[in-house]
Design a protein around this motif. Structure first.
Motif, PDB file in Angstrom:
ATOM      1  N   PHE A  43     -37.370  -4.650 -64.346  1.00 39.18           N
ATOM      2  CA  PHE A  43     -37.989  -5.820 -64.986  1.00 39.18           C
ATOM      3  C   PHE A  43     -38.544  -6.800 -63.959  1.00 39.18           C
ATOM      4  O   PHE A  43     -38.889  -7.924 -64.272  1.00 39.18           O
ATOM      5  CB  PHE A  43     -36.975  -6.531 -65.888  1.00 39.18           C
ATOM      6  CG  PHE A  43     -36.536  -5.688 -67.050  1.00 39.18           C
ATOM      7  CD1 PHE A  43     -37.386  -5.471 -68.126  1.00 39.18           C
ATOM      8  CD2 PHE A  43     -35.280  -5.090 -67.051  1.00 39.18           C
ATOM      9  CE1 PHE A  43     -36.991  -4.685 -69.183  1.00 39.18           C
ATOM     10  CE2 PHE A  43     -34.882  -4.293 -68.107  1.00 39.18           C
ATOM     11  CZ  PHE A  43     -35.731  -4.088 -69.169  1.00 39.18           C
ATOM     12  N   PHE A  44     -38.573  -6.367 -62.688  1.00 38.55           N
ATOM     13  CA  PHE A  44     -39.043  -7.251 -61.630  1.00 38.55           C
ATOM     14  C   PHE A  44     -40.179  -6.599 -60.856  1.00 38.55           C
ATOM     15  O   PHE A  44     -40.369  -5.386 -60.889  1.00 38.55           O
ATOM     16  CB  PHE A  44     -37.892  -7.571 -60.661  1.00 38.55           C
ATOM     17  CG  PHE A  44     -36.942  -8.601 -61.172  1.00 38.55           C
ATOM     18  CD1 PHE A  44     -37.059  -9.925 -60.789  1.00 38.55           C
ATOM     19  CD2 PHE A  44     -35.923  -8.248 -62.046  1.00 38.55           C
ATOM     20  CE1 PHE A  44     -36.181 -10.882 -61.276  1.00 38.55           C
ATOM     21  CE2 PHE A  44     -35.042  -9.201 -62.538  1.00 38.55           C
ATOM     22  CZ  PHE A  44     -35.173 -10.515 -62.144  1.00 38.55           C
ATOM     23  N   ASP A  45     -40.918  -7.464 -60.182  1.00 36.69           N
ATOM     24  CA  ASP A  45     -41.915  -6.975 -59.246  1.00 36.69           C
ATOM     25  C   ASP A  45     -41.277  -7.117 -57.868  1.00 36.69           C
ATOM     26  O   ASP A  45     -41.123  -8.227 -57.362  1.00 36.69           O
ATOM     27  CB  ASP A  45     -43.184  -7.833 -59.364  1.00 36.69           C
ATOM     28  CG  ASP A  45     -44.307  -7.257 -58.536  1.00 36.69           C
ATOM     29  OD1 ASP A  45     -44.134  -6.139 -58.020  1.00 36.69           O
ATOM     30  OD2 ASP A  45     -45.341  -7.939 -58.406  1.00 36.69           O
ATOM     31  N   VAL A  46     -40.822  -5.983 -57.311  1.00 30.10           N
ATOM     32  CA  VAL A  46     -40.068  -6.054 -56.057  1.00 30.10           C
ATOM     33  C   VAL A  46     -41.025  -5.866 -54.891  1.00 30.10           C
ATOM     34  O   VAL A  46     -41.653  -4.823 -54.736  1.00 30.10           O
ATOM     35  CB  VAL A  46     -38.949  -4.995 -56.001  1.00 30.10           C
ATOM     36  CG1 VAL A  46     -38.122  -5.168 -54.736  1.00 30.10           C
ATOM     37  CG2 VAL A  46     -38.067  -5.104 -57.231  1.00 30.10           C
ATOM     38  N   SER A  52     -38.218 -10.623 -55.208  1.00 24.16           N
ATOM     39  CA  SER A  52     -38.596 -10.069 -56.496  1.00 24.16           C
ATOM     40  C   SER A  52     -38.964 -11.162 -57.492  1.00 24.16           C
ATOM     41  O   SER A  52     -38.446 -12.278 -57.436  1.00 24.16           O
ATOM     42  CB  SER A  52     -37.481  -9.179 -57.043  1.00 24.16           C
ATOM     43  OG  SER A  52     -36.259  -9.878 -57.043  1.00 24.16           O
ATOM     44  N   LYS A  53     -39.889 -10.807 -58.359  1.00 21.37           N
ATOM     45  CA  LYS A  53     -40.394 -11.762 -59.338  1.00 21.37           C
ATOM     46  C   LYS A  53     -40.241 -11.151 -60.732  1.00 21.37           C
ATOM     47  O   LYS A  53     -40.620 -10.004 -60.951  1.00 21.37           O
ATOM     48  CB  LYS A  53     -41.867 -12.037 -59.051  1.00 21.37           C
ATOM     49  CG  LYS A  53     -42.383 -13.335 -59.662  1.00 21.37           C
ATOM     50  CD  LYS A  53     -43.855 -13.526 -59.304  1.00 21.37           C
ATOM     51  CE  LYS A  53     -44.748 -13.091 -60.431  1.00 21.37           C
ATOM     52  NZ  LYS A  53     -46.009 -12.501 -60.050  1.00 21.37           N
ATOM     53  N   TRP A  54     -39.675 -11.915 -61.654  1.00 23.99           N
ATOM     54  CA  TRP A  54     -39.472 -11.446 -63.016  1.00 23.99           C
ATOM     55  C   TRP A  54     -40.811 -11.143 -63.682  1.00 23.99           C
ATOM     56  O   TRP A  54     -41.697 -11.979 -63.704  1.00 23.99           O
ATOM     57  CB  TRP A  54     -38.697 -12.505 -63.796  1.00 23.99           C
ATOM     58  CG  TRP A  54     -38.652 -12.301 -65.279  1.00 23.99           C
ATOM     59  CD1 TRP A  54     -39.445 -12.906 -66.208  1.00 23.99           C
ATOM     60  CD2 TRP A  54     -37.777 -11.438 -66.003  1.00 23.99           C
ATOM     61  NE1 TRP A  54     -39.117 -12.476 -67.458  1.00 23.99           N
ATOM     62  CE2 TRP A  54     -38.090 -11.563 -67.367  1.00 23.99           C
ATOM     63  CE3 TRP A  54     -36.746 -10.565 -65.624  1.00 23.99           C
ATOM     64  CZ2 TRP A  54     -37.423 -10.861 -68.358  1.00 23.99           C
ATOM     65  CZ3 TRP A  54     -36.084  -9.868 -66.614  1.00 23.99           C
ATOM     66  CH2 TRP A  54     -36.425 -10.016 -67.957  1.00 23.99           C
ATOM     67  N   LYS A 265     -44.015   0.074 -54.335  1.00 18.98           N
ATOM     68  CA  LYS A 265     -43.904  -0.599 -55.628  1.00 18.98           C
ATOM     69  C   LYS A 265     -42.539  -0.280 -56.205  1.00 18.98           C
ATOM     70  O   LYS A 265     -42.390   0.588 -57.056  1.00 18.98           O
ATOM     71  CB  LYS A 265     -45.023  -0.134 -56.560  1.00 18.98           C
ATOM     72  CG  LYS A 265     -46.387  -0.650 -56.129  1.00 18.98           C
ATOM     73  CD  LYS A 265     -47.395  -0.460 -57.242  1.00 18.98           C
ATOM     74  CE  LYS A 265     -48.422   0.553 -56.856  1.00 18.98           C
ATOM     75  NZ  LYS A 265     -49.351   0.925 -57.901  1.00 18.98           N
ATOM     76  N   LYS A 266     -41.524  -0.992 -55.696  1.00 25.42           N
ATOM     77  CA  LYS A 266     -40.155  -0.626 -56.028  1.00 25.42           C
ATOM     78  C   LYS A 266     -39.782  -0.996 -57.454  1.00 25.42           C
ATOM     79  O   LYS A 266     -38.984  -0.310 -58.083  1.00 25.42           O
ATOM     80  CB  LYS A 266     -39.195  -1.240 -55.021  1.00 25.42           C
ATOM     81  CG  LYS A 266     -39.424  -0.676 -53.620  1.00 25.42           C
ATOM     82  CD  LYS A 266     -38.237  -0.847 -52.711  1.00 25.42           C
ATOM     83  CE  LYS A 266     -38.340   0.010 -51.472  1.00 25.42           C
ATOM     84  NZ  LYS A 266     -39.560  -0.171 -50.678  1.00 25.42           N
ATOM     85  N   GLY A 267     -40.346  -2.067 -57.977  1.00 27.21           N
ATOM     86  CA  GLY A 267     -40.075  -2.439 -59.359  1.00 27.21           C
ATOM     87  C   GLY A 267     -40.621  -1.386 -60.317  1.00 27.21           C
ATOM     88  O   GLY A 267     -39.917  -0.910 -61.217  1.00 27.21           O
TER      89      GLY A 267
END
Lengths: 298, 275
Positions: A43-46, A52-54, A265-267
């Motif tokens: 659910f995050f942009d890692v 990380s950003k929600w 792009k881990k998220g």
């Protein structure tokens, strides 16, 4: 007296907890915690530096609209549909043969088993060389037979089949050994009774071996499917990042790996991992339900 | 009747021998190519046997990549993985099978759940943990998450469960504690399970590709598996040297297998049946 009994129980508990402690501590860090972590990260942009950003269900939305993902999923299903049944049939057939009165049993068993202990990276390297479009042995043989060369690994239509063949080559021996052990566990009396009734080899196989072996076949099927759903090594080694057949042959795990560790792009990769897990789970549960129809437990 | 039976056997032998040819061919081609010169390897028409046997391809692997280092990394990480799993898993398996304590079954079910989850599900967080520990690109990264195994515990528990209670009762009367019973009495009795676990774990640790590829990126810190991908990426055209690298990477396990084939085959069969 009561106190002594209580003390003995407490001591018993203490030993129990103490002996599982190292394992449970290790599993908690490296397996239990990651389950929550990977779901959270989906659910995050890692970013590259762990920031990380929600993004809510952003990654999942992106995934549903990602044609490459659907292709990778489709490829994965193709691998499963090709590799699992063929591996099982070959393994079953050979195990049945090796249970007959034949010469050189040990030799056959040892050679057939060898591919399954051979490093997948090395196996893939050799097969890549055998498949080589210009100097490969297979194309040389095709040319000698008057046929055109085949670009086994760079033709998007063919690469997936070429990779499946390698997987089957490395998987059948291991499963053959499990089947052989299962067949040898079938009581001889069944076969003797069948022989008196005049049943031939093929009938004995379908009416005795197959039903009595069904729990083993079920076990092999479950483990094989979980493994093939995660096919990675062979594809990674045989199809390079620049290969035009990459998208036509990559599996979900390869796509996951590239997103996580090449595109950083881990998220998004976490969302892919969750999705793949759900799919494998559904298939495992379906098999558990389906088994009642064909698996015979004594 | 008799004739038909023999005919059947001929078909069986034909299939078995074709199977052998298909199985051996890649091994054979790997060895033969590793002994050719590069120009002979890419020459048409293809030669089957090398014109002059070029054994120099083998030392050449060590010059191209830090192959000795990769070898050592693979041996060290595989041996440590196996030893740690032997200790942690057998101890926990004994407790799960033989000691009653509150919460035992719940913890064991959690363990079974881990067994059902595909390994790719854990790999990203595992990587992030290793990164947080500051261990990326070290030899420790290769084995730390592998020291604990739900599979090994599950397998050994099956073996411990099969042992009779009398043994334990007698030892308890003599005043032995659980650790002593585990170490002195039970462990020697589950030798078949331990062998099975060692073989499966060692094979997996030796051959694993994705994990070493992820955590380590300098050649000096790679295992053989990841090293082969590096060798392939660097010298795409030098097939004989690549094949020599592959031969050396698979040889240790194949030699072990030839010496301990009975244990290998029984180990795999045991895990298949107990699981």
């Amino acid at each position: 007296m009561k106190k002594a009994v209580k003390k003995r129980y407490l001591k018993e508990y203490a030993w129990g907890y103490l002996m599982i402690l190292p394992l449970v501590a290790g599993l908690s860090v490296f397996y239990f915690y990651p389950v929550f972590k990977v779901i959270r990260d989906s659910f995050f942009d890692v970013g590259a530096f762990g920031k990380s950003k929600w993004v809510g269900i952003g990654n999942y939305e992106k995934m549903i609209n990602d044609a490459t993902m659907w292709q990778a999923l489709g490829n994965t299903f193709k691998y499963v549909i090709m590799i699992a049944p063929i591996t099982i049939i070959i393994a079953l057939l050979l195990a049945n043969f090796l249970n007959m009165k034949i010469k050189g049993k040990t030799f056959f068993r040892v050679v057939y088993f060898a591919p399954s202990i051979t490093m997948a990276a090395a196996v893939a390297m050799v097969w890549r060389w055998l498949y080589n479009g210009d100097y490969g042995l297979f194309n040389y043989i095709l040319n000698c037979l008057g046929m055109e060369s085949v670009q086994f690994l760079t033709n998007p239509k063919i690469a997936l089949f070429a990779i499946s063949a390698v997987s089957i080559w490395s998987l059948f021996g291991h499963n053959m050994i499990i089947f052989l052990a299962g067949i040898q566990g079938i009581p001889q009396t069944y076969y003797e009774a069948a022989a008196i009734d005049g049943a031939n080899g093929i009938r004995r196989f379908f009416h005795i071996t197959l039903p009595l072996l069904s729990p083993t076949i079920f076990f092999v099927m479950i483990t094989l499917l979980i493994n093939v759903f995660q096919i990675f090594d062979t594809i990674y080694m045989m199809v390079g990042e620049k290969n035009v057949a990459m998208e036509a042959s990559q599996s979900m795990v390869v796509y996951f790996y590239r997103n996580a560790f090449i595109f950083s792009k881990k998220g998004y990769a976490s969302a892919l991992a969750v999705f793949l897990f759900v799919i494998i789970m559904i298939f495992t549960v379906l098999q558990m339900i389906g088994q009642k129809k064909w698996v015979h437990y004594e | 009747m008799r004739k038909r039976k023999n005919g059947g056997y001929v078909i069986v032998y034909v299939i078995l021998i074709s199977g052998i040819i298909i199985t051996i061919l890649p091994f054979l081609w790997m060895i033969l190519t590793s002994l050719k010169t590069q120009s002979e390897a890419v020459q048409i028409p293809i030669t089957i046997f090398p014109k002059d046997w070029k054994f120099e391809n083998y030392p050449a692997v060590f010059e191209r990549v830090p192959y000795l280092k990769m070898y050592l990394n693979t041996i060290i990480s595989s041996v440590i993985t196996v030893m740690a799993q032997l200790i942690f898993c057998s101890m926990a398996a004994y407790a799960f099978a033989r000691i009653k304590f509150p919460g035992r079954d719940i913890i064991f079910y959690l363990l079974l759940a881990v067994l059902m989850i595909p390994s790719s599900f854990f790999i990203l967080p595992q990587y992030l943990i290793i990164q947080k520990m500051g261990l990326l690109n070290t030899i420790y990264a290769l084995f730390i998450p592998k020291l604990f195994s739900a599979f090994g515990t599950f397998l050994l528990r099956q073996f411990f469960m099969a042992l009779p209670n009398e043994l334990e009762d007698a030892a308890r009367l003599d005043g032995c504690n659980h650790f002593k019973i585990y170490l002195k009495i039970m462990l020697p009795l589950v030798k078949a399970g331990l062998v099975s676990m060692v073989i499966i774990t060692f094979k997996y640790a030796w051959n694993d590709l994705m994990w070493p590829l992820i955590v380590n990126n300098t050649p000096e810190k790679m295992t053989l598996s990841a090293g082969l991908s590096y060798l392939q990426g660097q010298y795409v055209t030098d097939y004989p040297v690549m094949m020599a690298g592959a031969v050396m990477a698979v040889l240790p396990l194949l030699i072990l297998f030839i010496f301990f084939q009975k244990q290998f085959i029984e180990g795999v069969a045991a895990a298949g049946i107990k699981g």
